[in-house]
Design a protein around this motif. Structure first.
Motif, PDB file in Angstrom:
ATOM      1  N   TYR A 185      -1.198 -16.187 -45.672  1.00  0.00           N
ATOM      2  CA  TYR A 185       0.102 -15.541 -45.814  1.00  0.00           C
ATOM      3  C   TYR A 185       0.882 -16.030 -47.035  1.00  0.00           C
ATOM      4  O   TYR A 185       1.630 -15.263 -47.646  1.00  0.00           O
ATOM      5  CB  TYR A 185       0.946 -15.796 -44.559  1.00  0.00           C
ATOM      6  CG  TYR A 185       0.285 -15.316 -43.294  1.00  0.00           C
ATOM      7  CD1 TYR A 185       0.277 -13.961 -42.966  1.00  0.00           C
ATOM      8  CD2 TYR A 185      -0.346 -16.199 -42.435  1.00  0.00           C
ATOM      9  CE1 TYR A 185      -0.332 -13.506 -41.809  1.00  0.00           C
ATOM     10  CE2 TYR A 185      -0.953 -15.757 -41.275  1.00  0.00           C
ATOM     11  CZ  TYR A 185      -0.952 -14.411 -40.958  1.00  0.00           C
ATOM     12  OH  TYR A 185      -1.577 -13.971 -39.832  1.00  0.00           O
ATOM     13  N   TYR A 186       0.705 -17.300 -47.374  1.00  0.00           N
ATOM     14  CA  TYR A 186       1.466 -17.875 -48.477  1.00  0.00           C
ATOM     15  C   TYR A 186       0.604 -18.920 -49.171  1.00  0.00           C
ATOM     16  O   TYR A 186       0.506 -20.062 -48.710  1.00  0.00           O
ATOM     17  CB  TYR A 186       2.762 -18.512 -47.967  1.00  0.00           C
ATOM     18  CG  TYR A 186       3.752 -18.824 -49.060  1.00  0.00           C
ATOM     19  CD1 TYR A 186       4.715 -17.889 -49.427  1.00  0.00           C
ATOM     20  CD2 TYR A 186       3.717 -20.035 -49.743  1.00  0.00           C
ATOM     21  CE1 TYR A 186       5.632 -18.152 -50.438  1.00  0.00           C
ATOM     22  CE2 TYR A 186       4.630 -20.317 -50.752  1.00  0.00           C
ATOM     23  CZ  TYR A 186       5.580 -19.379 -51.093  1.00  0.00           C
ATOM     24  OH  TYR A 186       6.476 -19.635 -52.095  1.00  0.00           O
ATOM     25  N   SER A 241      -1.925 -14.018 -52.402  1.00  0.00           N
ATOM     26  CA  SER A 241      -0.745 -13.736 -51.586  1.00  0.00           C
ATOM     27  C   SER A 241       0.442 -13.398 -52.482  1.00  0.00           C
ATOM     28  O   SER A 241       0.444 -13.677 -53.687  1.00  0.00           O
ATOM     29  CB  SER A 241      -0.397 -14.890 -50.645  1.00  0.00           C
ATOM     30  OG  SER A 241       0.340 -15.901 -51.302  1.00  0.00           O
ATOM     31  N   ARG A 255      -2.429  -9.770 -37.453  1.00  0.00           N
ATOM     32  CA  ARG A 255      -2.450 -10.550 -38.696  1.00  0.00           C
ATOM     33  C   ARG A 255      -2.083  -9.677 -39.898  1.00  0.00           C
ATOM     34  O   ARG A 255      -1.272 -10.060 -40.733  1.00  0.00           O
ATOM     35  CB  ARG A 255      -3.846 -11.162 -38.857  1.00  0.00           C
ATOM     36  CG  ARG A 255      -4.058 -11.961 -40.124  1.00  0.00           C
ATOM     37  CD  ARG A 255      -5.232 -12.922 -39.999  1.00  0.00           C
ATOM     38  NE  ARG A 255      -6.361 -12.385 -39.293  1.00  0.00           N
ATOM     39  CZ  ARG A 255      -7.389 -11.755 -39.861  1.00  0.00           C
ATOM     40  NH1 ARG A 255      -7.385 -11.557 -41.171  1.00  0.00           N
ATOM     41  NH2 ARG A 255      -8.404 -11.323 -39.148  1.00  0.00           N
ATOM     42  N   LEU A 312       1.270  -9.819 -42.277  1.00  0.00           N
ATOM     43  CA  LEU A 312       1.088  -9.979 -43.721  1.00  0.00           C
ATOM     44  C   LEU A 312       1.828  -8.884 -44.480  1.00  0.00           C
ATOM     45  O   LEU A 312       2.446  -9.136 -45.515  1.00  0.00           O
ATOM     46  CB  LEU A 312      -0.400  -9.946 -44.065  1.00  0.00           C
ATOM     47  CG  LEU A 312      -0.767 -10.170 -45.541  1.00  0.00           C
ATOM     48  CD1 LEU A 312      -0.358 -11.573 -45.980  1.00  0.00           C
ATOM     49  CD2 LEU A 312      -2.262  -9.978 -45.751  1.00  0.00           C
ATOM     50  N   LEU A 355       5.493  -9.631 -44.854  1.00  0.00           N
ATOM     51  CA  LEU A 355       5.723 -10.571 -45.943  1.00  0.00           C
ATOM     52  C   LEU A 355       5.590  -9.891 -47.299  1.00  0.00           C
ATOM     53  O   LEU A 355       6.378 -10.147 -48.213  1.00  0.00           O
ATOM     54  CB  LEU A 355       4.728 -11.736 -45.847  1.00  0.00           C
ATOM     55  CG  LEU A 355       4.938 -12.736 -44.711  1.00  0.00           C
ATOM     56  CD1 LEU A 355       3.821 -13.771 -44.715  1.00  0.00           C
ATOM     57  CD2 LEU A 355       6.283 -13.429 -44.842  1.00  0.00           C
TER      58      LEU A 355
END
Length: 407
Positions: A73-74, A103, A166, A170, A173
């Protein structure tokens, strides 16, 4: 102008990477100082590229996710490595081409530098394919305004609840971090419309459509209007590409009509089993082929076939077919009809409609002069509309606008 191209990979992994690298070369050719940055994975476009030492470690997907879920994610390491590279080269502008594995953390570097993002897939959809339940095209665009719950409910990612949750998180974000991008580029108007319709905060005046292109060496291809009696599919062997529909059509066609399939993918085994069980001895799987081999295969086909059942953003194989003098039979979906004009340089059929696909194949088989005529029209479109010069002119206009606005 000092420009930094950011892409997941500095290698010929797929169509997106090809466009990223060709963009890098075009900008260099036009006198700009250009840099490239991404994940460290061979083979590289340039083995001795002087800035490889700044590349961030390669993200391995599932294995890496299980070891470090946060990185999915990051990717803090990627952001840190990119920031270090930026301090060294001091670019005027950053052009992101893809960010898989990196990401959207990499969007959050130096806020004073203007940033563009070319969107190569349906980023308004958590699975990036607009495939609902991992089975059919999501015409309704259920996921809108940042509400990705339909993706979870329908298990759109690999028909898996875990994977769908998931991907939905994502996507939340991603759209949150899109605010760090000044302007967006889409390869087709169809994708631009989908993104605006999704209402994820990207307004019409922030998106430009610039078609993909053929590089200068590809544009020197001499078209071949003869053939060796086969139709051709080139691409991934995956569900959304619809090769299963092609094989269903082949089953009801005369066995003297030959088909060649180039590519590999998750559906390869199932497709080969279908061919075997239905005794389709007129279908040949050729596996992966390099650029030189593919050109020869293009040159000797009657026409290429793109039977996808997903929102195809552009379809580079369409213009590659054209430059080789070949017509295209393709699904009437996504950005395809912007390239393939029905009964002008190809034939369009309803996605998933096996009967229509079969009729298109027979139309060219029974009227070879029509396939040649459409191939000639396709070639003329390729050399006038999908050139480096046109792409550069439109791209540099966006660059200059972003730089002027940032001042």
């Amino acid at each position: 102008m000092k420009i930094l191209i950011v892409d997941s990979l500095f290698s010929p992994h797929g169509g997106g990477q090809k466009i990223a690298y060709d963009t890098y070369k075009i900008l260099q050719k036009n006198g700009h100082k250009v840099f490239y940055w991404g994940m460290d994975k061979e083979p590289y476009f340039e083995k001795n590229y002087e800035y490889l030492k700044f590349f961030t470690p390669y993200y391995t997907g599932t294995k890496d996710y299980l070891k470090n879920p946060i990185k999915y994610y990051y990717n803090y390491k990627a952001k840190k490595d990119l920031e270090e590279f930026i301090r060294v080269i001091k670019p005027d502008l950053i052009h992101y081409q893809s960010f898989w594995g990196l990401s959207t953390a990499v969007f959050k570097v130096d806020k004073k530098i203007p940033k563009l993002l070319t969107i190569h897939d349906a980023r308004c959809c958590p699975v990036s394919t607009l495939m609902c339940k991992d089975k059919y095209y999501c015409k309704e665009q259920y996921c809108k305004k940042g509400n990705f719950l339909p993706c979870v409910i329908n298990k759109c990612a690999k028909n898996s609840l875990e994977a769908s949750i998931r991907r939905a998180f994502l996507s939340l974000l991603d759209i949150h971090n899109f605010k760090y991008i000044n302007k967006f580029i889409t390869p087709s108007s169809a994708l631009k419309d989908k993104i605006i319709n999704a209402e994820i905060g990207i307004k019409d005046d922030k998106i430009y459509t610039i078609n993909n292109f053929l590089n200068s060496s590809e544009l020197q291809t001499i078209p071949n209007y003869t053939n060796k009696g086969y139709f051709l599919y080139i691409g991934r062997l995956s569900k959304e590409k619809g090769v299963n529909y092609l094989l269903e059509a082949v089953k009801d066609l005369p066995r003297n009509i030959k088909f060649k399939i180039v590519g590999t993918g998750a559906e390869e085994k199932a497709l080969k089993e279908y061919v075997l069980s239905n005794q389709l001895d007129n279908v040949e799987f050729l596996g992966f082929k390099n650029r030189e081999e593919i050109t020869a295969i293009y040159q000797n086909c009657i026409a290429t076939i793109l039977p996808c059942n997903w929102f195809e953003i552009f379809g580079m194989t369409n213009i590659e077919s054209f430059i080789n003098g070949k017509a295209v039979i393709a699904s009437n979906i996504g950005g395809i009809p912007e390239i393939v004009e029905d009964n002008v340089n190809g034939l369009l059929f309803e996605p998933g409609n096996v009967e229509e696909l079969k009729n298109c194949i027979l139309k060219y088989w029974n009227n070879p002069e029509l396939a040649v005529e459409h191939g000639e029209n396709g070639y003329q479109k390729a050399i006038t509309q999908y050139t480096e010069e046109r792409y550069y002119k439109e791209l540099i206009k966006v660059y200059e606008e972003v730089l002027n606005e940032s001042k």
